[in-house]
Design a protein around this motif. Structure first.
Motif, PDB file in Angstrom:
ATOM      1  N   LEU A  80       8.226  15.866 -37.898  1.00 41.11           N
ATOM      2  CA  LEU A  80       7.458  17.499 -36.958  1.00 41.11           C
ATOM      3  C   LEU A  80       8.023  17.007 -35.981  1.00 41.11           C
ATOM      4  N   VAL A  81       8.888  17.449 -35.460  1.00 43.69           N
ATOM      5  CA  VAL A  81       8.856  17.264 -33.227  1.00 43.69           C
ATOM      6  C   VAL A  81       9.263  18.842 -33.088  1.00 43.69           C
ATOM      7  N   LEU A  82       9.317  18.331 -31.502  1.00 41.85           N
ATOM      8  CA  LEU A  82       9.746  19.711 -30.749  1.00 41.85           C
ATOM      9  C   LEU A  82      11.370  19.677 -30.601  1.00 41.85           C
ATOM     10  N   PRO A  83      11.383  21.184 -30.526  1.00 47.26           N
ATOM     11  CA  PRO A  83      13.107  21.620 -30.632  1.00 47.26           C
ATOM     12  C   PRO A  83      13.820  20.632 -30.072  1.00 47.26           C
ATOM     13  N   VAL A  84      13.557  20.012 -28.885  1.00 45.91           N
ATOM     14  CA  VAL A  84      14.517  19.449 -28.733  1.00 45.91           C
ATOM     15  C   VAL A  84      15.231  17.786 -29.431  1.00 45.91           C
ATOM     16  N   ASP A  85      14.412  17.793 -30.650  1.00 39.28           N
ATOM     17  CA  ASP A  85      14.248  16.389 -31.237  1.00 39.28           C
ATOM     18  C   ASP A  85      14.949  17.083 -32.543  1.00 39.28           C
ATOM     19  N   ALA A  86      14.954  18.123 -32.800  1.00 40.31           N
ATOM     20  CA  ALA A  86      14.984  18.540 -33.984  1.00 40.31           C
ATOM     21  C   ALA A  86      16.689  18.574 -34.624  1.00 40.31           C
ATOM     22  N   ASP A  87      16.826  17.961 -35.624  1.00 39.69           N
ATOM     23  CA  ASP A  87      17.987  17.407 -36.623  1.00 39.69           C
ATOM     24  C   ASP A  87      17.755  17.353 -37.809  1.00 39.69           C
ATOM     25  N   ILE A  88      17.938  18.395 -38.498  1.00 36.94           N
ATOM     26  CA  ILE A  88      17.451  18.212 -39.940  1.00 36.94           C
ATOM     27  C   ILE A  88      18.732  17.758 -41.276  1.00 36.94           C
ATOM     28  N   SER A  89      19.423  17.650 -40.251  1.00 38.47           N
ATOM     29  CA  SER A  89      20.052  16.472 -41.033  1.00 38.47           C
ATOM     30  C   SER A  89      19.153  14.536 -40.718  1.00 38.47           C
ATOM     31  N   LYS A  90      18.735  14.652 -40.164  1.00 33.38           N
ATOM     32  CA  LYS A  90      17.831  12.846 -39.837  1.00 33.38           C
ATOM     33  C   LYS A  90      16.329  13.734 -40.538  1.00 33.38           C
ATOM     34  N   GLY A  91      16.578  14.874 -41.001  1.00 33.43           N
ATOM     35  CA  GLY A  91      14.911  15.159 -41.602  1.00 33.43           C
ATOM     36  C   GLY A  91      13.671  15.592 -40.740  1.00 33.43           C
ATOM     37  N   ARG A  92      14.686  15.759 -39.393  1.00 34.67           N
ATOM     38  CA  ARG A  92      13.366  16.342 -37.814  1.00 34.67           C
ATOM     39  C   ARG A  92      13.270  17.544 -38.182  1.00 34.67           C
ATOM     40  N   VAL A  93      12.431  18.158 -38.509  1.00 29.73           N
ATOM     41  CA  VAL A  93      11.669  19.599 -38.320  1.00 29.73           C
ATOM     42  C   VAL A  93      11.844  19.658 -37.471  1.00 29.73           C
ATOM     43  N   SER A  94      11.151  21.379 -36.520  1.00 34.58           N
ATOM     44  CA  SER A  94      11.264  21.469 -35.058  1.00 34.58           C
ATOM     45  C   SER A  94       9.712  22.313 -35.405  1.00 34.58           C
ATOM     46  N   ILE A  95       8.718  21.645 -34.990  1.00 33.53           N
ATOM     47  CA  ILE A  95       7.644  23.042 -34.435  1.00 33.53           C
ATOM     48  C   ILE A  95       8.070  24.175 -34.675  1.00 33.53           C
ATOM     49  N   LEU A  96       9.238  25.177 -34.677  1.00 37.14           N
ATOM     50  CA  LEU A  96       9.793  26.444 -34.294  1.00 37.14           C
ATOM     51  C   LEU A  96       9.866  27.109 -34.986  1.00 37.14           C
ATOM     52  N   THR A  97      10.286  26.054 -36.058  1.00 41.88           N
ATOM     53  CA  THR A  97      10.900  26.753 -37.243  1.00 41.88           C
ATOM     54  C   THR A  97       8.983  27.410 -38.690  1.00 41.88           C
ATOM     55  N   PRO A  98       9.741  27.774 -39.448  1.00 37.38           N
ATOM     56  CA  PRO A  98       8.478  28.569 -40.377  1.00 37.38           C
ATOM     57  C   PRO A  98       7.851  27.223 -40.828  1.00 37.38           C
ATOM     58  N   ILE A  99       8.036  26.691 -41.513  1.00 34.95           N
ATOM     59  CA  ILE A  99       8.103  25.300 -41.766  1.00 34.95           C
ATOM     60  C   ILE A  99       7.447  24.011 -41.137  1.00 34.95           C
ATOM     61  N   GLY A 100       7.697  24.323 -39.865  1.00 39.80           N
ATOM     62  CA  GLY A 100       7.289  23.394 -39.183  1.00 39.80           C
ATOM     63  C   GLY A 100       5.912  23.656 -38.931  1.00 39.80           C
ATOM     64  N   THR A 101       5.556  24.928 -38.751  1.00 41.48           N
ATOM     65  CA  THR A 101       4.287  26.063 -38.234  1.00 41.48           C
ATOM     66  C   THR A 101       3.489  25.535 -39.435  1.00 41.48           C
ATOM     67  N   ALA A 102       3.893  25.907 -40.843  1.00 44.26           N
ATOM     68  CA  ALA A 102       3.278  25.849 -41.560  1.00 44.26           C
ATOM     69  C   ALA A 102       2.882  23.973 -42.034  1.00 44.26           C
ATOM     70  N   LEU A 103       3.316  23.459 -41.599  1.00 36.34           N
ATOM     71  CA  LEU A 103       2.545  21.767 -41.860  1.00 36.34           C
ATOM     72  C   LEU A 103       2.003  20.900 -40.818  1.00 36.34           C
ATOM     73  N   LEU A 104       1.741  22.027 -39.228  1.00 47.09           N
ATOM     74  CA  LEU A 104       0.944  21.616 -38.797  1.00 47.09           C
ATOM     75  C   LEU A 104      -0.743  21.812 -39.808  1.00 47.09           C
TER      76      LEU A 104
END
Length: 139
Positions: A80-104
């Protein structure tokens, strides 16, 4: 005949003071161009129990956490990362995605429903949470 639906109660979540501050600022900053995700994040932050950074359990999902979760018949691992660090190919999910928010704020065995951007409702269950030591200095 009217069909009864059972409202799913959201699980209790815990967020650190520093994550709360960062994420509230982020949600406010993006609210003008992505109102739905900003509102979803603010809703989660408002219902969260806020704790000191030194008082949070290592098994709680927060920024930088590596999370194993089960959804739709498969187990996935994301960070779980901030949007600037998001990279789905590396498994880095932004907190500003629905799933990122759900995991928090979740911990192992907790489940949460989330709505994808296409409107479909999904359910995930956290299996494991690991913390990564930060390599960047604190501000």
């Amino acid at each position: 005949m009217q069909q009864k639906t059972r409202a799913t109660r959201k699980p209790h979540i815990v967020v650190t003071k520093s994550d709360h501050r960062i994420l509230l600022g982020l949600a406010n900053a993006v609210s003008h161009h992505d109102e739905d995700i900003a509102e979803a994040l603010i809703d989660e932050l408002e219902r969260a129990k806020i704790v000191a950074d030194t008082r949070i359990s290592a098994n709680i999902v927060r920024l930088g956490s590596i999370v194993d979760y089960h959804a739709e018949g498969a187990t996935r691992t994301v960070t779980l990362v901030l949007p600037v660090d998001a990279d789905i190919s590396k498994g880095r999910v932004s907190i500003l995605t629905p799933i990122g928010t759900a995991l928090l704020g979740l911990s192992p065995s907790q489940s949460m429903e989330w709505t994808a951007r296409d409107g479909r409702i999904h359910r995930l269950t956290v299996k494991d949470v690991r913390q990564v030591e930060s390599v960047s200095p604190s501000p």
